[in-house]
Write an enzyme that holds these catalytic residues in place. Structure first.
Site, PDB file in Angstrom:
ATOM      1  N   ARG A 121      63.426  42.872  59.599  1.00  0.00           N
ATOM      2  CA  ARG A 121      63.007  43.047  58.199  1.00  0.00           C
ATOM      3  C   ARG A 121      61.673  42.343  57.936  1.00  0.00           C
ATOM      4  O   ARG A 121      61.351  41.346  58.568  1.00  0.00           O
ATOM      5  CB  ARG A 121      64.124  42.540  57.276  1.00  0.00           C
ATOM      6  N   SER A 164      60.232  42.452  44.046  1.00  0.00           N
ATOM      7  CA  SER A 164      61.405  42.000  44.804  1.00  0.00           C
ATOM      8  C   SER A 164      61.797  40.625  44.309  1.00  0.00           C
ATOM      9  O   SER A 164      60.960  39.719  44.205  1.00  0.00           O
ATOM     10  CB  SER A 164      61.036  41.939  46.290  1.00  0.00           C
ATOM     11  N   ASP A 316      71.106  47.810  45.222  1.00  0.00           N
ATOM     12  CA  ASP A 316      72.234  47.541  46.133  1.00  0.00           C
ATOM     13  C   ASP A 316      73.425  48.480  45.892  1.00  0.00           C
ATOM     14  O   ASP A 316      74.345  48.527  46.709  1.00  0.00           O
ATOM     15  CB  ASP A 316      72.686  46.081  45.997  1.00  0.00           C
ATOM     16  N   ARG A 347      68.836  52.237  54.688  1.00  0.00           N
ATOM     17  CA  ARG A 347      69.957  52.788  53.904  1.00  0.00           C
ATOM     18  C   ARG A 347      69.777  54.260  53.560  1.00  0.00           C
ATOM     19  O   ARG A 347      70.763  54.928  53.215  1.00  0.00           O
ATOM     20  CB  ARG A 347      70.197  51.952  52.644  1.00  0.00           C
ATOM     21  N   ARG A 389      77.158  47.127  52.977  1.00  0.00           N
ATOM     22  CA  ARG A 389      77.284  48.058  51.851  1.00  0.00           C
ATOM     23  C   ARG A 389      77.621  49.477  52.321  1.00  0.00           C
ATOM     24  O   ARG A 389      78.232  50.246  51.579  1.00  0.00           O
ATOM     25  CB  ARG A 389      76.021  48.040  50.992  1.00  0.00           C
TER      26      ARG A 389
END
Ligand code: S3P
Length: 431
Positions: A121, A164, A316, A347, A389
């Site tokens: 990341r 962020s 999220d 994601r 998640r």
């Protein structure tokens, strides 16, 4: 680990989702910098928050886990000690990015590292403003491990190119140690838990990052904290989604955090036709809470588009909402979600793979996805992709699949929600 969810679960009962992960990281970090002992209840037992606690212990702060309560013996703003080794942030981006801000103000150097997912990341997004404040930060080609050589910091006015909460919080935490005030400006609103806690602990912080800037005056000291951290609305989302997809379900979620920057999922699902009752509860250091009662009907939700500020506020919750999209009337479109690509997994790709695994259709774009409505989902094997998640969202939508759904790599759920599946099976009527 593989979870197996047979069709026909219909959750009924009352539960309390684990304490909010974002708030808990901040509560622990700030409690470590406070003067005096903080007593915190309802901290989540997941691995992410445990990583923050363990890094703080390495920095010389006693964090005692007693029955139902965590005691943090604050060391004051300038009391942290040189860690003996590398600070392991595990899977937790919040631990790494927020701790980098605190370390930038310490008179020693430290190295932050994490697991394979965290090492993938982006970290220059926090290294850059910290360098501008005067810290010497080295990343590994933009990633962890990161070494932070802290020291005298100067205040900064920083316009973050990515909105962020982790960048914002990192800069504000470094601002605790700066000579002069620090201002952070962002284009879209990100969660403001750091600001709420800093104010509650006595720091002078004015304005809002997305409305002209949040400005922090370096405080002399921070007051300790006590009480029960609100439950995590992002974890509550899995129950909301499972319940709205199960006609006859009736779930009450107690003491859920309703920070306006986090709770958009409730308004959104209600606007799509979900039956969710909100009973407001007491605030915890400026963080609103509520009990949520959700009941499922046989009427499908409308679905709709998620874009702009709303995408940022729901970031999220998007895996669960996108999977849910397949069984809405109009489907769900997600725009402006480029950040989804750099979470615990990509994601956009992992949600698309999960939908394909259940026989669903989805179109992906660089910064979003389009899930057509009116689909029927079947059984299949969803790969959690190392992402809590995805595992939890897959389990939630499994209630409306026509066949058995398996979640492979389901241990990823322990990052934020240990014990979820047992409770899901119990309240769902399978146990
Ligand atoms: C978090 C902020 C969000 C969120 C993450 C937790 C936090 O990330 O996706 O799960 O606790 O600050 P960004 O700040 O990078 O958007």
């Amino acid at each position: 680990m593989r979870w197996t969810i047979d069709p026909g679960l219909c959750p009924k009962g009352t539960t309390s989702p684990p304490g909010d992960k974002s708030i808990s990281h901040r509560a622990l970090l700030l409690a470590a910098l406070a003067d005096g002992e903080s007593r915190l209840a309802n901290l989540p037992t997941g691995e992410d928050v445990a990583a923050t606690a363990s890094c703080l212990r390495q920095l010389g702060c006693d964090v005692d886990m007693a029955a139902g309560e965590v005691r943090v013996h604050g060391r004051g703003l300038r009391g942290l000690r040189v860690p003996a080794g590398v600070l392991d942030c595990g899977n937790s981006g919040t631990t790494m990015r927020l701790l980098a801000g605190i370390l930038a103000g310490q008179p020693f150097s430290a190295t932050l590292d994490g697991d394979e997912s965290l090492r993938a990341r982006p970290m220059e997004r926090v290294a850059k403003p910290l360098r501008l404040m005067g810290a010497a930060i080295e990343t590994t080609s933009g990633h962890a491990p990161i070494s932070v050589q802290g020291g005298e910091l100067r205040g900064l006015v920083y316009d973050t190119p990515v909105s962020s909460a982790q960048i914002k919080s990192c800069v504000l935490l470094a601002g605790l140690y700066a000579a002069g005030e620090t201002t952070l400006r962002e284009q879209r609103p990100s969660r403001d838990h750091t600001e709420r806690l800093l104010r509650a602990m006595g720091a002078q912080l004015t304005g809002a990052a997305h409305r002209g800037g949040a400005t922090l005056q370096p405080p002399e000291r921070l007051e300790p904290l006590e009480g029960a951290v609100p439950g995590d609305i992002s974890s509550a989302t899995f129950w909301l989604v499972a319940a709205v997809l199960s006609p006859g379900s009736d779930v009450t979620l107690e003491h859920v955090g309703m920070n306006p920057g986090r709770a958009a999922v409730v308004d959104l699902l209600q606007s799509w036709g979900a039956d969710i009752e909100v009973v407001h509860g007491p605030e915890w250091y400026g963080e609103p809470t509520a009990a949520l009662r959700v009941r499922g009907t046989s009427e499908p939700l409308s679905g709709g588009a998620i874009r702009g500020d709303l995408t940022a506020r729901l970031i999220d919750e998007i895996p669960a909402l996108a999977l849910l999209g397949a069984v809405t009337r109009e489907g769900v479109e997600v725009h402006d979600g480029g950040e989804l690509r750099v979470k615990e997994s990509d994601r956009i790709a992992s949600v698309a793979a999960a939908l394909h695994a259940l026989g669903g259709q989805v179109e992906t774009a660089a910064d979003g996805l389009t899930v057509a409505g009116g689909q029927q989902l079947g059984g299949g094997v969803i790969a959690a992709a190392g992402d809590h998640r995805i595992a939890l969202a897959g389990a939630a939508v499994a209630v409306c699949a026509r066949g058995t759904v398996h979640i492979d790599g389901a241990e990823a759920a322990d990052i934020s929600y240990p014990g979820f599946i047992q409770e899901f099976m119990t309240l769902g009527g399978a146990l």
